[in-house]
Design an enzyme around this catalytic site. Structure first.
Site: not given
Ligand code: NAI
Length: 400
Positions: A49-50, A76, A112, A142, A227, A237, A277
């Site tokens: 969520a962060s 985080e 986690d 992610a 994606y 990808y 991101t």
């Molecule tokens: P991000 O890195 O901004 O956010 C990831 C989130 O996961 C953060 O809140 C982080 O604290 C949390 N996290 C990571 N490891 C964790 C753990 N062990 N326990 C609890 N929380 C944990 O990533 P983003 O880009 O928003 O990715 C989210 C999803 O969206 C992923 O499945 C990604 O593949 C997908 N996505 C991303 C795209 C992009 O271009 N950024 C495009 C399409 C899909």
């Protein structure tokens, strides 16, 4: 202390709390002015969520018409001797601050998500704050690693092609250097590791745990993000390790859909747009595409960030209509504007000309860099970065 940006390659090692608040406020402001989410969920769990899509989803659901209460799980770092902490830490804190100002419940659980312990903590929080049930579960984790709690080892995701090597460029945000590299094809173990970390297994474990704990409300939905992208990105990808994990996620959405049908609910993978991101800047070969895509979509007036994508997902796909619109593979598509044929034609033409000496001028490097800096709380006009920040004072009132 005075907080300065510390960027190493594509990783930010510092974050500015006041800028993170601005980033949260900017997203709140957007969703308040956007088409509202009608008949939205009231009690939402967001895993991841962060930052990125998870944070945007949380903001859209709390402020964009549904007025949802939320529980957010993330991994985080707070401030310590090692540094100021991560942007996501401050995003959580300021989300909570502003949600509570408007009378919403906002619970942050840091730990986690892959662990049984955090799943149990969340169930307790659902009991305490949501009268025992959730209406929507967003899975937006992610990560590069996932602990195997049975053996004590780590599964690691590898961002690699499958079958043959591919080459692509990354842009280092500290030195503005375009670095060409060749990525070897993944081994079987790397494919398996990526599947474990980024596939659907943990999403399914969450839903199973919530169903078993009787924490799922009638009509409960769940969504995870995927994606697909255009051909240019397929070698690294869709046809690579990450794509394999996403196919697994899509399959998981079908099995979860059957499970949630018992509650008149549903499960979906939503295919999103490529965006800057914390996670995506890591993907080798994706940056040139992002530079070209941002340039073209901004010119056409069709560019969206995470917040626009999430508001549109909830106000036009998941809620407010009789059936959730999906494609032939039962995927929600909010990557439609990215994959628009004219956009892709222009992006392809731009990529054909782009190289290490002209990417700053041809692509939207300025926009890309600014978005990255803002993800970490820098480059906001509203913040005076010359002023010292008292971290202790900032975090004290908002910790759970
Ligand atoms: P991000 O890195 O901004 O956010 C990831 C989130 O996961 C953060 O809140 C982080 O604290 C949390 N996290 C990571 N490891 C964790 C753990 N062990 N326990 C609890 N929380 C944990 O990533 P983003 O880009 O928003 O990715 C989210 C999803 O969206 C992923 O499945 C990604 O593949 C997908 N996505 C991303 C795209 C992009 O271009 N950024 C495009 C399409 C899909």
């Amino acid at each position: 202390m005075i907080i300065k940006p510390e960027i190493h390659g594509v990783v930010a090692r510092s974050a500015h709390p006041l800028g993170c608040e601005q980033a949260v406020l900017k997203q709140i402001e957007y969703v308040k002015s956007a088409e509202p989410i009608k008949n939205g969920p009231k009690r939402v769990l967001i895993i991841g969520a962060s930052s990125g899509f998870g944070l945007a989803a949380r903001i859209a659901l709390a402020f964009g018409g549904a007025n949802a209460d939320t529980i957010g799980v993330s991994f985080e770092r707070g401030p310590s001797e090692k540094g100021v902490g991560s942007a996501g830490f401050y995003n959580n804190l300021y989300f909570k601050k502003h949600a509570e100002i408007e009378g919403r419940i906002a619970v942050n659980i840091q730990g986690d998500a892959f662990s049984k312990q955090v799943k149990e903590e969340v169930i307790e929080a659902i009991e305490t704050y949501f009268e025992g049930e959730v209406d929507l579960i967003i899975y937006s984790v992610a990560s590069g690693v996932r602990p195997n709690y049975q053996t004590g080892e780590m599964w690691r995701s590898a961002i690699k092609p499958i079958g043959e090597a591919v080459s692509g460029a990354s842009v280092m945000l500290d030195s503005e250097q375009w670095i060409e590299s060749s990525l070897e094809a993944a081994s079987d173990a790397e494919i398996e590791g990526t599947l474990k970390v980024m596939g659907g297994e943990d999403w399914e474990a969450w839903i199973d745990t919530l169903i078993n704990a009787e924490s799922v409300a009638q009509g409960c939905q769940t969504v995870a993000f995927s994606y697909i992208g255009p051909e240019f990105t397929h070698p690294i990808y869709l046809d690579g390790t990450l794509g394999r994990a996403k196919v697994d996620l899509h399959q998981t959405s079908h099995s979860l859909n059957l499970k949630l049908a018992n509650f008149d609910g549903g499960a979906y993978a939503s295919v999103c747009k490529a965006l800057v991101t914390k996670a995506s800047v890591f993907i080798p070969g994706l940056t040139p595409y992002l530079l070209a895509l941002y340039q073209v979509m901004k010119q056409k007036g069709t560019h969206e960030g995470c917040i626009e994508q999430m508001q549109r997902l909830f106000n036009s796909k998941l809620y407010g209509q009789a059936n959730v619109p999906v494609d032939g593979e039962r995927l929600i598509r909010i990557d439609d504007l990215e994959l628009d044929p004219d956009t892709q034609q222009k992006v392809t033409a731009l990529l054909a000309q782009m190289n290490q000496s002209n990417f700053v001028e041809l692509g939207d490097y300025a926009g890309f860099k600014q978005e990255f800096m803002q993800l970490n709380g820098f480059e906001f006009d509203q913040v005076d970065y010359t002023q010292p920040v008292d971290l202790e004072k900032i975090i004290k009132p908002y910790l759970d």
